[in-house]
Motif scaffolding. Sequence first.
Motif, PDB file in Angstrom:
ATOM      1  N   LEU A 153      45.036  27.009  51.363  1.00  0.00           N
ATOM      2  CA  LEU A 153      46.336  27.692  51.309  1.00  0.00           C
ATOM      3  C   LEU A 153      46.580  28.434  52.615  1.00  0.00           C
ATOM      4  CD1 LEU A 153      46.614  29.339  47.757  1.00  0.00           C
ATOM      5  CD2 LEU A 153      48.230  27.768  48.796  1.00  0.00           C
ATOM      6  N   GLU A 182      39.983  26.290  48.014  1.00  0.00           N
ATOM      7  CA  GLU A 182      41.420  26.292  47.675  1.00  0.00           C
ATOM      8  C   GLU A 182      42.166  27.364  48.451  1.00  0.00           C
ATOM      9  OE1 GLU A 182      40.782  24.904  43.054  1.00  0.00           O
ATOM     10  OE2 GLU A 182      41.862  26.766  43.481  1.00  0.00           O
ATOM     11  N   VAL A 183      41.598  28.539  48.454  1.00  0.00           N
ATOM     12  CA  VAL A 183      42.262  29.650  49.125  1.00  0.00           C
ATOM     13  C   VAL A 183      42.325  29.420  50.639  1.00  0.00           C
ATOM     14  CG1 VAL A 183      42.009  32.078  49.677  1.00  0.00           C
ATOM     15  CG2 VAL A 183      41.787  31.357  47.342  1.00  0.00           C
ATOM     16  N   PHE A 237      37.186  27.819  44.388  1.00  0.00           N
ATOM     17  CA  PHE A 237      38.113  28.891  44.748  1.00  0.00           C
ATOM     18  C   PHE A 237      38.217  29.102  46.255  1.00  0.00           C
ATOM     19  CE2 PHE A 237      40.744  32.439  44.189  1.00  0.00           C
ATOM     20  CZ  PHE A 237      40.271  33.511  44.925  1.00  0.00           C
ATOM     21  N   THR A 285      43.170  35.754  40.506  1.00  0.00           N
ATOM     22  CA  THR A 285      41.764  35.509  40.217  1.00  0.00           C
ATOM     23  C   THR A 285      41.004  36.815  40.035  1.00  0.00           C
ATOM     24  OG1 THR A 285      41.937  33.503  41.544  1.00  0.00           O
ATOM     25  CG2 THR A 285      39.727  34.218  40.977  1.00  0.00           C
ATOM     26  N   ARG A 301      47.315  33.956  44.549  1.00  0.00           N
ATOM     27  CA  ARG A 301      46.113  33.276  44.061  1.00  0.00           C
ATOM     28  C   ARG A 301      44.933  34.232  43.982  1.00  0.00           C
ATOM     29  NH1 ARG A 301      43.022  30.476  41.678  1.00  0.00           N
ATOM     30  NH2 ARG A 301      42.138  28.473  42.279  1.00  0.00           N
ATOM     31  N   ILE A 302      44.754  35.001  45.043  1.00  0.00           N
ATOM     32  CA  ILE A 302      43.612  35.911  45.110  1.00  0.00           C
ATOM     33  C   ILE A 302      43.738  37.013  44.064  1.00  0.00           C
ATOM     34  CG2 ILE A 302      42.363  37.565  46.556  1.00  0.00           C
ATOM     35  CD1 ILE A 302      43.133  35.850  48.980  1.00  0.00           C
ATOM     36  N   LEU A 319      51.678  33.167  48.822  1.00  0.00           N
ATOM     37  CA  LEU A 319      50.930  32.321  47.879  1.00  0.00           C
ATOM     38  C   LEU A 319      49.443  32.651  47.840  1.00  0.00           C
ATOM     39  CD1 LEU A 319      52.528  28.815  48.545  1.00  0.00           C
ATOM     40  CD2 LEU A 319      52.716  30.184  46.478  1.00  0.00           C
ATOM     41  N   LEU A 320      48.923  32.972  49.001  1.00  0.00           N
ATOM     42  CA  LEU A 320      47.507  33.310  49.117  1.00  0.00           C
ATOM     43  C   LEU A 320      47.189  34.541  48.273  1.00  0.00           C
ATOM     44  CD1 LEU A 320      45.857  31.746  51.263  1.00  0.00           C
ATOM     45  CD2 LEU A 320      45.589  33.890  52.415  1.00  0.00           C
TER      46      LEU A 320
END
Lengths: 149, 165
Positions: free
Chosen positions: A48, A44-45, A41, B64, B60-61, B56-57
């Motif tokens: 990004l 990946e972040v 994770f 999760t 995703r965060i 996008l960040l």
Amino acid sequence: MDVVQLQRQLVDYRASLYHEAFLDEQFTQLQELQDENNPDFVVEVVSLFFEDSERLLNELTKALEQQSIDFKRLDAHVHQLKGSSSSIGAQRVQKVCIAFRNDCEEQNVEGCLKCLQQVKHEYSLVKTKLETMFKLEQQILAAGGSVPM
Amino acid sequence: MQIANSLSVLIQQQISSHELEHNTGSADSTYRSSCPKGKTNKMANRIMALIVDDNLLNQRIHSTLLNKHGIETEVMGNGKEAVDAHFSGKKFDLILMDRDMPVMNGIQATRKLREMGVRSIIVGVSSHSSEQVKEFMEAGLNDYQEKPLTLTKLTSILQRWNLSL
């Protein structure tokens, strides 16, 4: 170097990143979200973040090269960068973005150009730091150890 | 409280033996990520959340974060996608609405959704000062949280709005 030494090196390195405000509490949050379901994770972040930031820095550079600068557009990009850096805990980048936004609001071209330089600098610093940190983690794993939290 | 705890233990056990599903989105840049499902998919009171954010960040965060609470998530990149999804019948228990987005921003989207009769819990998420929050709240938010979201902030939202499993 043996595993224990590497682990100690990593812990110290991480501590220094927080101490020097490259990273803040938000980064710790991200680490806490990593688990067996999301084992990569953080990487990946962060990837990004790198992609997003590089795109934005390009946009900012282009925007400031224009004959007639579109400050609204400029501000929108800085706002995005501020958001991303804040989400990842890249505190120093975030701080420059705050100053950058002020200059956009005041339509201060000199100020904006200075901020752009600064934010590029801070970004490349934190990028290097994070990459170094990941490399250390890889070394630990390759040596058969586990990455300390 | 005890029931919630044993349910989350159950979820954790299932998590260790099943894989995460990822459906990559279609043309409208949505994607769905779920917490691990059991084979029979018979978990009671599945909570569905929608994340509306152009970054996008954050997508995703925040996904999760929510998945970690056992909440299934879907992601959209702007307010218009969220509105269109509701027009086509989609329903969510929780909507995390970013404020600044292209095409249709969070204020407009929230207003539109409330006009459509959407009763989901809508939580505004943004990095704005308190004066600007007022306009966002008045568009129809139930709650507001400053970015970035953390596990703690999310837990308090879920508890406040009874969205914990």
